[in-house]
Design an enzyme around this catalytic site. Sequence first.
Site, PDB file in Angstrom:
ATOM      1  CB  THR A  38       3.635   5.884  14.244  1.00  0.00           C
ATOM      2  OG1 THR A  38       2.962   7.090  13.728  1.00  0.00           O
ATOM      3  CG2 THR A  38       4.788   6.268  15.301  1.00  0.00           C
ATOM      4  CB  CYS A  51      -2.862  -1.039  -2.389  1.00  0.00           C
ATOM      5  SG  CYS A  51      -3.662  -0.679  -0.745  1.00  0.00           S
ATOM      6  CB  SER A  99       1.347   7.566   5.530  1.00  0.00           C
ATOM      7  OG  SER A  99       2.122   7.002   6.584  1.00  0.00           O
ATOM      8  CB  CYS A 154      -1.287   1.359   1.350  1.00  0.00           C
ATOM      9  SG  CYS A 154      -0.130   1.335   2.621  1.00  0.00           S
ATOM     10  CB  THR A 155      -3.775  -2.966   2.634  1.00  0.00           C
ATOM     11  OG1 THR A 155      -4.205  -3.074   1.643  1.00  0.00           O
ATOM     12  CG2 THR A 155      -4.380  -3.824   3.687  1.00  0.00           C
ATOM     13  N   GLY A 156      -1.842  -1.730   5.010  1.00  0.00           N
ATOM     14  CA  GLY A 156      -1.598  -1.719   6.572  1.00  0.00           C
ATOM     15  C   GLY A 156      -0.575  -0.682   6.999  1.00  0.00           C
ATOM     16  CG  ASN A 157       0.519   3.635   7.858  1.00  0.00           C
ATOM     17  OD1 ASN A 157       0.504   4.182   8.953  1.00  0.00           O
ATOM     18  ND2 ASN A 157       1.224   4.190   6.835  1.00  0.00           N
ATOM     19  CB  SER A 158       3.513  -2.047   6.946  1.00  0.00           C
ATOM     20  OG  SER A 158       3.174  -2.930   5.851  1.00  0.00           O
ATOM     21  CB  CYS A 159       5.306  -1.647   2.480  1.00  0.00           C
ATOM     22  SG  CYS A 159       5.925  -3.046   3.412  1.00  0.00           S
ATOM     23  NE  ARG A 160       1.402  -1.306  -1.059  1.00  0.00           N
ATOM     24  CZ  ARG A 160       0.513  -2.133  -1.575  1.00  0.00           C
ATOM     25  NH1 ARG A 160       0.009  -2.227  -2.610  1.00  0.00           N
ATOM     26  NH2 ARG A 160      -0.314  -2.679  -0.504  1.00  0.00           N
ATOM     27  CB  SER A 161       1.091   4.470   3.056  1.00  0.00           C
ATOM     28  OG  SER A 161       1.238   3.809   4.114  1.00  0.00           O
ATOM     29  CG  ASP A 214      -0.291   6.205  12.856  1.00  0.00           C
ATOM     30  OD1 ASP A 214      -0.081   6.049  13.951  1.00  0.00           O
ATOM     31  OD2 ASP A 214       0.481   7.055  12.442  1.00  0.00           O
ATOM     32  CG  ASP A 259       2.060  -5.346  -0.251  1.00  0.00           C
ATOM     33  OD1 ASP A 259       2.919  -4.825   0.395  1.00  0.00           O
ATOM     34  OD2 ASP A 259       0.902  -5.893   0.406  1.00  0.00           O
ATOM     35  CB  CYS A 296     -10.483   4.980   0.939  1.00  0.00           C
ATOM     36  SG  CYS A 296     -10.307   6.646   1.507  1.00  0.00           S
TER      37      CYS A 296
END
Length: 139
Positions: free
Chosen positions: A63, A82, A36, A10-17, A65, A105, A89
Amino acid sequence: MENKIIYFLCTGNSCRSQMAEGWAKQYLGDEWKVYSAGIEAHGLNPNAVKAMKEVGIDISNQTSDIIDSDILNNADLVVTLCGDAADKCPMTPPHVKREHWGFDDPARAQGTEEEKWAFFQRVRDEIGNRLKEFAETGK
C-alpha cells in the site's frame, strides 16, 4: 531476538520506496521488518508493479502510505531515496540511523513509452543492486 526495522521513504511512496520495500523483503529475509512510506501517498505506480513482477517480485499488495511516526521513531534504519524526502523527513530520534540512497524518479521519466519503461527497469535494477549490497555487507 526482535527484528530490526528498515523504513524506506520517498516523496509519494509510489515507485522507488515501493520497489525498495519489495527488494528488501527479498534480500533481508526474516531479520528485518520492512516498511515504506512517503511525504504524501500517491498510490502504487502500475509500472513499478510491472517492473518488479518482471524480476519475480510481487509488490501489487503493498500500500501507498504516508510516514507513520511510530514506525519512524522505532526504526533501526531510515533510508531516504530522494532529495525531497531527505529534506522533508521529520526529525528522527538519535538512536535511529538515517541514510540517503538517491535514485532518479522513474515517475518523471520523459520520452517514448519504451524510453520510460527502460527508465523504470534501470532504477529498479539500481535499487535492487543497492539492497543486495546492503544485505551482503550491512552498508
